[in-house]
Scaffold this active site. Structure first.
Site, short mmCIF file in Angstrom:
data_model
loop_
_atom_site.label_atom_id
_atom_site.label_comp_id
_atom_site.label_asym_id
_atom_site.label_seq_id
_atom_site.Cartn_x
_atom_site.Cartn_y
_atom_site.Cartn_z
N MET A 283 45.68 72.42 -24.93
CA MET A 283 46.01 71.00 -24.98
C MET A 283 46.27 70.39 -23.61
SD MET A 283 45.77 70.28 -28.12
CE MET A 283 46.40 68.62 -28.00
N ARG A 284 46.26 71.21 -22.56
CA ARG A 284 46.54 70.65 -21.23
C ARG A 284 45.51 69.59 -20.85
NH1 ARG A 284 47.32 75.08 -18.64
NH2 ARG A 284 49.59 75.02 -18.63
#
Length: 666
Positions: A283-284
């Site tokens: 999700m970065r």
């Protein structure tokens, strides 16, 4: 005083120009507007003004306020400052100063980066005081790491963890300290010197590719400006002072506007669709893209996020996160972005003010092609024979996990993951006087060395009396990186297509293993009439993998020439880097058919390498029912391990060990 080259004088970094900022300058500006983006990684060839632009960045940043005398640059407005020098009085003096640029050298130790005890005070006063490291100095500033791909992996982990958490905890040498460490990390690297691991690459918020301009007029302008600066630095800087002041004001305004930029549900959903479409992991990517889009909207003076903001954010935040394996080039294509981000419908789309109107698909672009990666350099590996057509190269198959080959003994090379070595990390195996090589303080051994002298030094009780000569440093044993030099037989005896495919698959698997172990790799090939250094030693194993696909086969087998060329490469590399031990991987069936007395000459060359103490492995490619054992004989002359081609994979080695164990039990 050192005069820095002006930020706005760098080609592509003038915000007043019609085309606006190029990708590198824009990425740097967005990162200082929103430090939560996570910094910038700049990838590019040497001589492309990477370092010049980064060093000039602090000159266009607004000044900051700090508490006077505090070593950790505490913000006076902070309610609960995380500074070991606190607590501070409400009326503590405040001073204003420029933002710091802290440069981290490649050879820095963990003590210098994170901090450690103050040695002088420990020895003279017998007390433990914390000496801040470079990360404390970089708080609220910029941490610049040139050639970040050459930095030890554990230091890169330390830097990126601190940048992500905004704080650093030091637990070592009898001290426990936590301090704030919020900074913008900027790394530059030349991909030809090797890549960062994908896990570390993902930790950088943005990445940009830079290359020297190919347009003669642009190149001439770069040279003209540099010569003018060298002749009159003050006058040159004065010409750009007004432009830089406008840039400073615009950055400060964007920093103030940033909290007002709205990330609506529709915008977040579109970001999620983009990241999902490009197949990024974790999700970065979504978080960084959202922060970058908001920063770009603030930079453009808007509170709402448009498709153009998302396009810029995707172009900067996603390319390096698409790497599926170490040999994939990072990048996005404009066509894919066009499908996901159609232009805003309220007006006809114009050129992006912060991008080059000629690229990346235009004729004047100096950027990579559509997939974001420059075309691979190709050596003269055609393999043509005089009077005949060029042999058709055979591709490699799917790589597998290779068994581990190491150099015997204990080395002193750069930290890595292959052979045993004395390194700055690893288990502690002893101590050495402070003047000798070592890492960290060995407190027990320091006290032990001082204990026999306490009576002579007049100690009658209380603290132990230490002198500089008592200091002992820890000796640690870990793993080092090596020079893995492939010496590949591409002669006619190896030319059967299926056999050559197996050979290239084995080499590709060993290259993948070398990448994971942080080795330098090189490739020497021999065929027909001589040997060729197909790839000089480099840390870029993806270049080695691309060269591997182009290796032709055919002709006689000049084995001696291949070994002698390898010996010459090892000699040159030892002069360049004496601490890096070589490991030869000789891939051959052991035949020698080129030149007079070819067999004896090849054995003499092998014996010469053995006398030089060069570690080696012979990968035996001989097949068929009747085996001549020539590769095994070669291994004996080389004092090398002998491994059959089918035993290169770790799985095959496991099967062999299992079979032998079963036979012993029976």
């Amino acid at each position: 005083m050192l005069q820095l080259y002006p930020f706005c004088a760098v080609l592509g970094a003038d915000p007043d120009a019609p085309e606006g900022l190029d990708d590198m300058a824009l990425a740097l500006v967005l990162s200082v507007i929103a430090p939560g983006i996570g910094g910038v990684l700049v990838r590019g060839e040497k001589g492309t003004a990477k370092s010049t632009l980064v060093r000039a960045l602090t000159e266009v940043l607004p000044h900051i306020e700090v508490i006077a005398g505090d070593r950790f640059s505490t913000d006076p407005a902070e309610q609960q400052p995380l500074s070991p020098d606190g607590p501070f009085d409400a009326d503590a003096a405040v001073e204003t100063r420029p933002v710091r640029l802290v440069e981290l050298p490649v050879g820095a130790t963990e003590d210098r980066v994170a901090g450690s005890i103050h040695l002088e005070r420990a020895l003279s006063e017998g007390t433990v005081h914390f000496e801040p490291g470079l990360l404390a100095k970089a708080h609220r500033g910029i941490l610049y790491v040139d050639e970040v791909n050459l930095l030890h992996d554990h230091l890169v982990d330390l830097l990126l963890d601190a940048a992500a958490m905004g704080r650093l905890t030091v637990e070592r040498d009898g001290i426990s300290v936590t301090h704030a460490a919020r900074f913008v990390i900027v790394g530059t690297m030349n991909p030809e010197e090797g890549e960062l691991r994908p896990q570390l690459l993902d930790r950088f918020g943005l990445t940009v590719e830079v290359a020297a301009p190919q347009d003669p007029a642009q190149r001439a302008e770069v040279v003209r400006r540099r010569l003018e600066f060298d002749a009159d630095p003050e006058g040159f800087r004065a010409r750009y002072a007004e432009t830089e002041q406008r840039l400073r004001v615009r950055i400060e305004a964007a920093q103030t506007r940033l909290p007002e930029v709205e990330l609506t549900s529709d915008v977040l959903l579109k970001i999620a669709e983009i990241c999902s479409a490009f197949g990024v992991d974790g999700m970065r990517a979504d978080i960084v893209t959202a922060r970058t889009a908001a920063a770009h909207a603030a930079w453009q003076g808007r509170n709402d996020i448009t498709a153009e903001d998302l396009r810029v954010a995707s172009r900067l935040a996603l390319p390096h996160r698409r790497r599926r394996n170490p040999f994939d080039a990072p990048g996005l294509s404009d066509g894919e972005l066009d499908d996901l981000l159609p232009p805003d419908t309220d007006e006809s789309p114009g050129p992006d003010p912060d991008t080059d109107p000629d690229g990346p698909d235009g004729g004047g672009s100096d950027r990579p092609d559509g997939d974001g990666a420059p075309p691979p350099a190709r050596g003269d590996d055609t393999g043509r024979q005089e009077g005949g057509p060029a042999p058709t190269p055979v591709g490699a198959g799917e790589p597998y996990k290779a068994r581990l080959f190491t150099v015997a003994g204990v080395g002193d090379g750069q930290s890595g993951r292959r052979s045993r070595a004395r390194t700055s990390t690893g288990r502690r195996v002893g101590a050495t006087p402070s003047a000798a090589a070592g890492t960290g303080i060995h407190l027990v051994e320091t006290v032990r060395s001082a204990a026999p002298h306490q009576h002579a030094r007049g100690r009658s009780g209380g603290r132990i009396i230490l002198e500089p000569g008592d200091l002992r440093r820890a000796v640690r044993e870990g793993r080092e990186a090596n020079l893995v030099l492939f010496v590949v037989d591409t002669s006619g005896s190896m030319a059967a297509r299926e056999r050559m495919r197996q050979v290239k698959t084995a080499i590709l698997s060993l290259l993948l293993d070398a990448y994971r172990r942080r080795d330098r790799v090189g490739v020497v090939t021999f065929r027909d009439r001589g040997a060729d250094l197909a790839l000089p030693p480099t840390r870029s194993v993806d270049i080695a993998a691309r060269r591997l696909d182009d290796l032709p086969a055919g002709g006689r087998t000049p084995l001696a020439e291949g070994l002698l060329e390898a010996a010459e490469v090892v000699r040159r590399e030892r002069l360049r880097d004496p601490g890096r031990r070589p490991l030869l991987v000789v891939v051959t069936d052991g035949r020698a058919t080129a030149g007079p007395d070819a067999v004896n000459r090849s054995r003499q060359a092998a014996a010469h390498l053995a006398r030089q103490g060069v570690g080696a492995v012979v990968v035996d490619c001989e097949n068929g029912r009747i085996r001549m054992g020539l590769a095994h004989t070669l291994a004996e002359y080389l004092a090398a391990d002998h491994v059959r081609l089918s035993q290169v994979s770790a799985e095959a080695l496991t099967d062999i060990v299992r079979d032998v164990t079963r036979e012993g039990a029976a």
